[in-house]
Design a protein around this motif. Structure first.
Motif, PDB file in Angstrom:
ATOM      1  N   THR A  73       0.822  -1.215   0.000  1.00  0.00           N
ATOM      2  CA  THR A  73       0.000   0.000   0.000  1.00  0.00           C
ATOM      3  C   THR A  73       0.850   1.256   0.000  1.00  0.00           C
ATOM      4  OG1 THR A  73      -1.725  -1.191   1.239  1.00  0.00           O
ATOM      5  CG2 THR A  73      -1.839   1.217   1.216  1.00  0.00           C
ATOM      6  N   GLY A  74       1.956   1.226   0.743  1.00  0.00           N
ATOM      7  CA  GLY A  74       2.814   2.403   0.833  1.00  0.00           C
ATOM      8  C   GLY A  74       3.426   2.808  -0.493  1.00  0.00           C
ATOM      9  N   ASN A  75       3.623   1.850  -1.379  1.00  0.00           N
ATOM     10  CA  ASN A  75       4.232   2.172  -2.672  1.00  0.00           C
ATOM     11  C   ASN A  75       3.358   3.095  -3.514  1.00  0.00           C
ATOM     12  OD1 ASN A  75       6.713   0.753  -2.604  1.00  0.00           O
ATOM     13  ND2 ASN A  75       5.617  -1.161  -2.869  1.00  0.00           N
ATOM     14  N   PHE A  76       2.035   2.928  -3.399  1.00  0.00           N
ATOM     15  CA  PHE A  76       1.151   3.735  -4.224  1.00  0.00           C
ATOM     16  C   PHE A  76       1.187   5.211  -3.850  1.00  0.00           C
ATOM     17  CE2 PHE A  76      -0.702  -0.522  -4.656  1.00  0.00           C
ATOM     18  CZ  PHE A  76      -0.802  -0.598  -6.036  1.00  0.00           C
ATOM     19  N   LEU A  77       1.599   5.524  -2.626  1.00  0.00           N
ATOM     20  CA  LEU A  77       1.628   6.913  -2.182  1.00  0.00           C
ATOM     21  C   LEU A  77       2.653   7.736  -2.948  1.00  0.00           C
ATOM     22  CD1 LEU A  77       1.311   6.396   1.690  1.00  0.00           C
ATOM     23  CD2 LEU A  77      -0.483   6.984   0.049  1.00  0.00           C
ATOM     24  N   TRP A  78       3.702   7.096  -3.448  1.00  0.00           N
ATOM     25  CA  TRP A  78       4.719   7.845  -4.190  1.00  0.00           C
ATOM     26  C   TRP A  78       4.848   7.408  -5.645  1.00  0.00           C
ATOM     27  CZ3 TRP A  78       9.152   5.439  -6.189  1.00  0.00           C
ATOM     28  CH2 TRP A  78       9.398   4.139  -5.746  1.00  0.00           C
ATOM     29  N   LEU A  79       4.413   6.188  -5.973  1.00  0.00           N
ATOM     30  CA  LEU A  79       4.546   5.722  -7.348  1.00  0.00           C
ATOM     31  C   LEU A  79       3.572   6.426  -8.288  1.00  0.00           C
ATOM     32  CD1 LEU A  79       5.134   1.877  -6.989  1.00  0.00           C
ATOM     33  CD2 LEU A  79       6.685   3.547  -7.997  1.00  0.00           C
ATOM     34  N   PHE A  80       2.336   6.645  -7.844  1.00  0.00           N
ATOM     35  CA  PHE A  80       1.368   7.303  -8.714  1.00  0.00           C
ATOM     36  C   PHE A  80       1.763   8.746  -9.024  1.00  0.00           C
ATOM     37  CE2 PHE A  80      -1.538   3.752  -7.953  1.00  0.00           C
ATOM     38  CZ  PHE A  80      -2.133   3.648  -9.202  1.00  0.00           C
ATOM     39  N   PRO A  81       2.141   9.577  -8.028  1.00  0.00           N
ATOM     40  CA  PRO A  81       2.613  10.923  -8.385  1.00  0.00           C
ATOM     41  C   PRO A  81       3.868  10.892  -9.259  1.00  0.00           C
ATOM     42  CG  PRO A  81       2.073  10.803  -6.053  1.00  0.00           C
ATOM     43  CD  PRO A  81       2.031   9.402  -6.565  1.00  0.00           C
ATOM     44  N   LEU A  82       4.790   9.981  -8.968  1.00  0.00           N
ATOM     45  CA  LEU A  82       6.012   9.888  -9.764  1.00  0.00           C
ATOM     46  C   LEU A  82       5.703   9.572 -11.212  1.00  0.00           C
ATOM     47  CD1 LEU A  82       9.223   9.733  -9.588  1.00  0.00           C
ATOM     48  CD2 LEU A  82       8.887   7.258  -9.538  1.00  0.00           C
ATOM     49  N   THR A  83       4.746   8.676 -11.440  1.00  0.00           N
ATOM     50  CA  THR A  83       4.445   8.227 -12.798  1.00  0.00           C
ATOM     51  C   THR A  83       3.577   9.215 -13.557  1.00  0.00           C
ATOM     52  OG1 THR A  83       4.592   5.930 -12.085  1.00  0.00           O
ATOM     53  CG2 THR A  83       3.448   6.360 -14.139  1.00  0.00           C
ATOM     54  N   PHE A  84       2.505   9.644 -12.963  1.00  0.00           N
ATOM     55  CA  PHE A  84       1.526  10.441 -13.703  1.00  0.00           C
ATOM     56  C   PHE A  84       1.833  11.933 -13.704  1.00  0.00           C
ATOM     57  CE2 PHE A  84      -0.807   6.520 -12.741  1.00  0.00           C
ATOM     58  CZ  PHE A  84      -1.214   6.186 -14.026  1.00  0.00           C
ATOM     59  N   LEU A  85       2.652  12.406 -12.759  1.00  0.00           N
ATOM     60  CA  LEU A  85       3.116  13.792 -12.802  1.00  0.00           C
ATOM     61  C   LEU A  85       4.462  13.823 -13.519  1.00  0.00           C
ATOM     62  CD1 LEU A  85       2.399  16.676 -12.022  1.00  0.00           C
ATOM     63  CD2 LEU A  85       3.616  16.337  -9.874  1.00  0.00           C
ATOM     64  N   SER A  86       4.452  13.334 -14.737  1.00  0.00           N
ATOM     65  CA  SER A  86       5.652  13.237 -15.557  1.00  0.00           C
ATOM     66  C   SER A  86       5.251  13.331 -17.018  1.00  0.00           C
ATOM     67  CB  SER A  86       6.364  11.903 -15.288  1.00  0.00           C
ATOM     68  OG  SER A  86       5.646  10.821 -15.853  1.00  0.00           O
ATOM     69  N   ASN A  87       6.204  13.114 -17.889  1.00  0.00           N
ATOM     70  CA  ASN A  87       5.927  13.144 -19.324  1.00  0.00           C
ATOM     71  C   ASN A  87       5.680  11.755 -19.879  1.00  0.00           C
ATOM     72  OD1 ASN A  87       8.481  12.056 -19.147  1.00  0.00           O
ATOM     73  ND2 ASN A  87       9.323  13.245 -20.841  1.00  0.00           N
ATOM     74  N   ALA A  88       5.367  10.789 -19.018  1.00  0.00           N
ATOM     75  CA  ALA A  88       5.200   9.415 -19.479  1.00  0.00           C
ATOM     76  C   ALA A  88       4.052   9.291 -20.473  1.00  0.00           C
ATOM     77  CB  ALA A  88       4.964   8.487 -18.284  1.00  0.00           C
ATOM     78  N   PHE A  89       2.938   9.975 -20.204  1.00  0.00           N
ATOM     79  CA  PHE A  89       1.752   9.813 -21.039  1.00  0.00           C
ATOM     80  C   PHE A  89       1.217  11.124 -21.608  1.00  0.00           C
ATOM     81  CE2 PHE A  89       1.594   6.460 -17.721  1.00  0.00           C
ATOM     82  CZ  PHE A  89       1.954   5.411 -18.537  1.00  0.00           C
ATOM     83  N   VAL A  90       1.531  12.251 -20.967  1.00  0.00           N
ATOM     84  CA  VAL A  90       1.065  13.543 -21.460  1.00  0.00           C
ATOM     85  C   VAL A  90       2.252  14.504 -21.527  1.00  0.00           C
ATOM     86  CG1 VAL A  90      -1.257  13.254 -20.531  1.00  0.00           C
ATOM     87  CG2 VAL A  90       0.488  14.374 -19.143  1.00  0.00           C
ATOM     88  N   ALA A  91       2.113  15.550 -22.326  1.00  0.00           N
ATOM     89  CA  ALA A  91       3.168  16.548 -22.456  1.00  0.00           C
ATOM     90  C   ALA A  91       3.117  17.513 -21.276  1.00  0.00           C
ATOM     91  CB  ALA A  91       3.007  17.309 -23.760  1.00  0.00           C
ATOM     92  N   PRO A  92       4.218  17.707 -20.513  1.00  0.00           N
ATOM     93  CA  PRO A  92       4.206  18.653 -19.395  1.00  0.00           C
ATOM     94  C   PRO A  92       3.847  20.076 -19.803  1.00  0.00           C
ATOM     95  CG  PRO A  92       6.108  17.210 -19.248  1.00  0.00           C
ATOM     96  CD  PRO A  92       5.474  16.952 -20.584  1.00  0.00           C
ATOM     97  N   SER A  93       4.070  20.429 -21.070  1.00  0.00           N
ATOM     98  CA  SER A  93       3.742  21.779 -21.533  1.00  0.00           C
ATOM     99  C   SER A  93       2.245  22.071 -21.461  1.00  0.00           C
ATOM    100  CB  SER A  93       4.229  21.978 -22.970  1.00  0.00           C
ATOM    101  OG  SER A  93       3.640  21.014 -23.840  1.00  0.00           O
ATOM    102  N   THR A  94       1.418  21.032 -21.341  1.00  0.00           N
ATOM    103  CA  THR A  94      -0.027  21.219 -21.243  1.00  0.00           C
ATOM    104  C   THR A  94      -0.496  21.416 -19.808  1.00  0.00           C
ATOM    105  OG1 THR A  94      -0.451  18.832 -21.079  1.00  0.00           O
ATOM    106  CG2 THR A  94      -0.343  19.781 -23.290  1.00  0.00           C
ATOM    107  N   LEU A  95       0.405  21.317 -18.827  1.00  0.00           N
ATOM    108  CA  LEU A  95       0.031  21.390 -17.415  1.00  0.00           C
ATOM    109  C   LEU A  95       0.133  22.818 -16.898  1.00  0.00           C
ATOM    110  CD1 LEU A  95       2.010  18.270 -16.091  1.00  0.00           C
ATOM    111  CD2 LEU A  95      -0.424  18.387 -16.668  1.00  0.00           C
ATOM    112  N   PRO A  96      -0.578  23.147 -15.801  1.00  0.00           N
ATOM    113  CA  PRO A  96      -0.407  24.448 -15.152  1.00  0.00           C
ATOM    114  C   PRO A  96       1.042  24.627 -14.693  1.00  0.00           C
ATOM    115  CG  PRO A  96      -2.356  23.323 -14.323  1.00  0.00           C
ATOM    116  CD  PRO A  96      -1.624  22.332 -15.165  1.00  0.00           C
ATOM    117  N   ALA A  97       1.459  25.871 -14.508  1.00  0.00           N
ATOM    118  CA  ALA A  97       2.866  26.187 -14.240  1.00  0.00           C
ATOM    119  C   ALA A  97       3.476  25.404 -13.073  1.00  0.00           C
ATOM    120  CB  ALA A  97       3.027  27.689 -14.020  1.00  0.00           C
TER     121      ALA A  97
END
Length: 285
Positions: free
Chosen positions: A195-219
């Motif tokens: 369970t503890g892994n999901f607390l940091w793995l999801f932000p690490l993965t989805f707050l990245s350029n893995a699937f979307v372009a960071p240029s589309t995100l708020p500053a």
């Protein structure tokens, strides 16, 4: 029994401070033990291979038409864009989960206490865990590459560049395995480690350029995504593979993606290894 015998058979001189050769021997023994255990429980390895294949197929054929990349084409271009992100995501989730849950299981079963009673290097148990996960990650990448080729992903910059990209992905996986080891040593049950892994793995993965372009995100989110360790590794892999969407990630880290990727992986590995060894020694006191 095999591990205990292999370590004890070196004799009483092992009680003295371990030399580099002895420490390496201990690491090899523990790594071999973890790989044998992995082979004897094949369903764990099979499931770790099936899950990323399912995600690849879902994104490639269901969601690819919903995403647009700056300076790239349609669904076919997105399939190539997303694959380095899937490589990194799969390695991150598989490595951290295996390391943390495996270490927590060894603690709960008493195996760690048994290893502590043997004349072996203090860090061998932890390093052997991380190296065994590196071997598993290599197998996962081989399977994912086959699946990626089927959905249309291609390597455009030759074998040497591709090998360097896979090396960066495996280096990141090795670094994140130390995060998992640290978590596994810090909890009292395998369920808590998972369970503890999901607390940091999801932000690490989805707050990245893995699937979307960071240029589309708020500053603020764009800044965090640009300096994300996963973003650097994924961007470096895209550059080395020659995949589309190379300008979807901007900023200094994207312009020096290979250097930033190596730096992040080394810093994470060294810091978490030091903390994990300290935690391991403190729990034995």
């Amino acid at each position: 029994m095999t591990v205990a015998w292999a370590v004890q058979s070196r004799g009483g001189d092992a009680l003295r401070p371990a030399s580099a050769a002895k420490a390496i021997h201990d690491v090899v023994v523990i790594t071999r033990r973890n790989i044998i255990r992995m082979v004897r429980i094949p369903e764990v390895l099979v499931l770790s291979l099936v899950q990323p294949i399912v995600f690849v197929l879902l994104f490639a054929y269901l969601f690819a038409g919903s995403f647009a990349l700056p300076g790239a084409g349609g669904p076919e271009a997105y399939r190539e864009y997303m694959m380095p992100g899937f490589f990194a995501q799969t390695i991150a989730f598989a490595t951290a989960s295996n390391s943390s849950v495996g270490m927590a299981n060894d603690l709960k079963s008493g195996m760690v206490d048994r290893f502590r009673s043997l004349p072996m290097s203090r860090g061998a148990l932890l390093t052997g865990r991380a190296l065994a996960d590196l071997v598993q990650n290599s197998a996962v990448i081989v399977v994912m590459v086959g699946c990626a080729l089927i959905v249309g992903w291609r390597i455009h910059h030759g074998f040497l560049h591709a090998a360097a990209a896979f090396g960066l992905l495996l280096l990141l996986g090795y670094a994140l395995s130390w995060v998992g080891v640290l978590i596994g040593l810090s909890v009292r049950a395998p369920e808590a480690a998972a369970t503890g892994n999901f607390l940091w793995l999801f932000p690490l993965t989805f707050l990245s350029n893995a699937f979307v372009a960071p240029s589309t995100l708020p500053a603020p989110l764009r800044f965090a995504a640009e300096w994300n360790p996963l973003t650097a590794t994924v961007q470096a892999a895209r550059d080395l593979f020659g995949n589309p969407g190379l300008h979807a990630t901007t900023g200094w880290p994207a312009e020096h993606a290979v250097v930033v990727s190596v730096a992040w992986s080394v810093v994470i590995a060294l810091a978490c290894r030091a903390l994990a060894v300290r935690r391991y020694r403190a729990s034995a006191a």
